[in-house]
Design an enzyme around this catalytic site. Structure first.
Site, PDB file in Angstrom:
ATOM      1  N   ARG A 156     102.329  -1.879  38.162  1.00 55.42           N
ATOM      2  CA  ARG A 156     102.850  -3.053  37.249  1.00 55.42           C
ATOM      3  C   ARG A 156     101.502  -4.056  37.189  1.00 55.42           C
ATOM      4  NH1 ARG A 156     107.436  -1.810  38.748  1.00 55.42           N
ATOM      5  NH2 ARG A 156     106.363  -1.717  40.745  1.00 55.42           N
ATOM      6  N   THR A 157     100.773  -4.259  38.297  1.00 54.89           N
ATOM      7  CA  THR A 157      99.572  -5.334  38.068  1.00 54.89           C
ATOM      8  C   THR A 157      98.592  -4.461  37.322  1.00 54.89           C
ATOM      9  OG1 THR A 157     100.449  -6.195  40.061  1.00 54.89           O
ATOM     10  CG2 THR A 157      98.184  -6.811  39.420  1.00 54.89           C
TER      11      THR A 157
ATOM     12  N   LYS B 102      81.543   5.919  50.818  1.00 53.51           N
ATOM     13  CA  LYS B 102      80.208   6.200  51.534  1.00 53.51           C
ATOM     14  C   LYS B 102      79.669   4.904  52.382  1.00 53.51           C
ATOM     15  CE  LYS B 102      78.749   8.436  47.339  1.00 53.51           C
ATOM     16  NZ  LYS B 102      77.785   8.536  46.207  1.00 53.51           N
TER      17      LYS B 102
ATOM     18  N   ARG C 152      92.149  -5.703  43.405  1.00 56.08           N
ATOM     19  CA  ARG C 152      93.286  -5.727  44.588  1.00 56.08           C
ATOM     20  C   ARG C 152      92.596  -5.024  45.901  1.00 56.08           C
ATOM     21  NH1 ARG C 152      99.325  -3.914  43.889  1.00 56.08           N
ATOM     22  NH2 ARG C 152      99.670  -5.972  43.144  1.00 56.08           N
TER      23      ARG C 152
ATOM     24  N   HIS D 281      98.724 -13.606  45.597  1.00 59.18           N
ATOM     25  CA  HIS D 281      98.962 -12.723  44.337  1.00 59.18           C
ATOM     26  C   HIS D 281      99.107 -13.872  43.100  1.00 59.18           C
ATOM     27  CE1 HIS D 281      99.801  -9.552  41.578  1.00 59.18           C
ATOM     28  NE2 HIS D 281     100.630  -9.169  42.292  1.00 59.18           N
TER      29      HIS D 281
HETATM   30  C1  NCD Z   1     103.795  -6.820  44.673  1.00 62.89           C
HETATM   31  C2  NCD Z   1     102.581  -6.875  45.362  1.00 62.89           C
HETATM   32  O1  NCD Z   1     101.747  -6.015  45.195  1.00 62.89           O
HETATM   33  O2  NCD Z   1     102.368  -7.716  46.281  1.00 62.89           O
HETATM   34  N1  NCD Z   1     103.948  -6.013  43.604  1.00 62.89           N
HETATM   35  C3  NCD Z   1     103.546  -6.478  42.504  1.00 62.89           C
HETATM   36  O3  NCD Z   1     102.266  -6.652  42.284  1.00 62.89           O
HETATM   37  N2  NCD Z   1     104.548  -6.543  41.331  1.00 62.89           N
HETATM   38  C4  NCD Z   1     105.138  -6.744  45.630  1.00 62.89           C
HETATM   39  C5  NCD Z   1     105.199  -5.678  46.604  1.00 62.89           C
HETATM   40  O4  NCD Z   1     104.384  -4.740  46.609  1.00 62.89           O
HETATM   41  O5  NCD Z   1     106.159  -5.750  47.266  1.00 62.89           O
END
Ligand code: NCD
Length: 305
Positions: A53-54, A82, A103, A131
């Site tokens: 999703r993100t 590397k 991320r 997040h």
């Molecule tokens: C979450 C995350 O990556 O922290 N997912 C997301 O971004 N919607 C929640 C999760 O991974 O459980």
């Protein structure tokens, strides 16, 4: 309010007014405002950890506003393998784009990246820490579904120890006078630094082990999956795996009007028969990722004020 050039690293960096501003802009985007305003802008997505999703909603947000995207979803194809340091990667990539969404599994990685980058860095999750863009889309959803951000009564259920989404959301809602009920097995409780912060801000919170102990009805029940990948000891994971699962019976405990939210992905903590209930808002919540990230990308690149 000036977000131009600003990185989005932690909810700790935002005031109540900042948050209201972002939510307002996201709701305007949903009504069709700011079309095509990112034409000529480029987003780099650096995902050192898995995502559906993100990352895809960042890409959709950029494309929908006329911008372009490049990046990687698998760090094994980058020079990290590397031995390149994160700061060297960021120092390089920031010369290729106008904004970076990243991320990373290490807590604090986004802060470090924002300190060496010449363009805004948006934290798309740093380990178990924060997040923030998930929180902004959660707040947009709460505003739409509950009708307000102030003084809500929210239950947070699941892996409150490792879940970065609940850490960010609790921090943000603490600016709006929320009342919290934290529901988790003892080993997955909210970190003490966060509960200490809520206590010193004079906020009400209770910690319970079972859904049957939540007390008064909730406005929102925010469910999270157990973050299997963050356990150091697999046996510890096995002790708590499958320890909670929502079924429609939850409405008798949390109230008939409770909105069930989840950042997704879910594993087994929400039974599929919940999905057709009017209370289940998690897919609408996931869809809010696009307009919310459109607003954030517009704000940090300075094309939306
Ligand atoms: C979450 C995350 O990556 O922290 N997912 C997301 O971004 N919607 C929640 C999760 O991974 O459980």
């Amino acid at each position: 309010m000036d977000f131009s050039g600003r990185s989005i690293v932690s909810m700790r960096d935002f005031t109540r007014e900042d948050i209201q501003h972002v939510v307002r802009r996201a709701l305007e985007v949903k009504k069709g405002a700011y079309a095509d305003c990112l034409r000529g802008k480029v987003l780099a997505t650096l995902f050192f950890e898995p995502s559906t999703r993100t990352r895809l909603s960042f890409e959709a947000a950029m494309v929908r506003m006329g911008g372009q995207v490049f990046g990687f979803a698998d760090p094994n194809v980058s020079s990290a393998t590397k031995g390149e340091t994160l700061s060297d990667t960021i120092r390089t990539v920031c010369g290729y784009c106008h904004v970076i969404a990243m991320r990373h599994r290490i807590e604090g990685a986004a802060r470090l990246a924002s300190e060496v980058s010449l363009v805004p860095v948006i934290n798309a999750g740093d380990g178990a820490n924060q997040h923030p863009t998930q929180t902004f889309l959660d707040l947009v959803t709460i505003q739409e579904e509950v009708g307000r951000l102030t003084n809500i009564r929210i239950g947070m259920l699941g892996d409150l120890k490792h879940g970065r989404t609940v850490h960010s959301l609790a921090m943000a809602l603490s600016l709006f006078g929320a009342e919290f009920v934290f529901i988790s097995p003892e080993s997955l409780s909210m970190p003490e630094d966060l509960t200490a912060q809520l206590a010193s801000a004079g906020l009400k919170f209770t910690e319970v082990r079972e859904l049957s102990d939540i007390g008064k009805p909730l406005d929102v029940l925010y469910v999270t999956r157990i973050q299997k990948e963050r356990f150091e000891d697999f046996q510890e994971y096995q002790k708590v795996a499958g320890s909670y699962r929502l079924t429609p019976a939850v409405l008798s405990q949390a109230g008939e009007k409770v909105r069930i939210m989840h950042p997704l992905p879910r594993v087994d903590e929400i039974a599929p028969e919940m999905d057709s209930l009017p209370n289940a808002v998690y897919f609408r919540q996931a869809h809010n990722g696009v307009p919310t990230r459109q607003a954030l990308l517009g704000l940090v690149t300075g094309v939306i004020s």
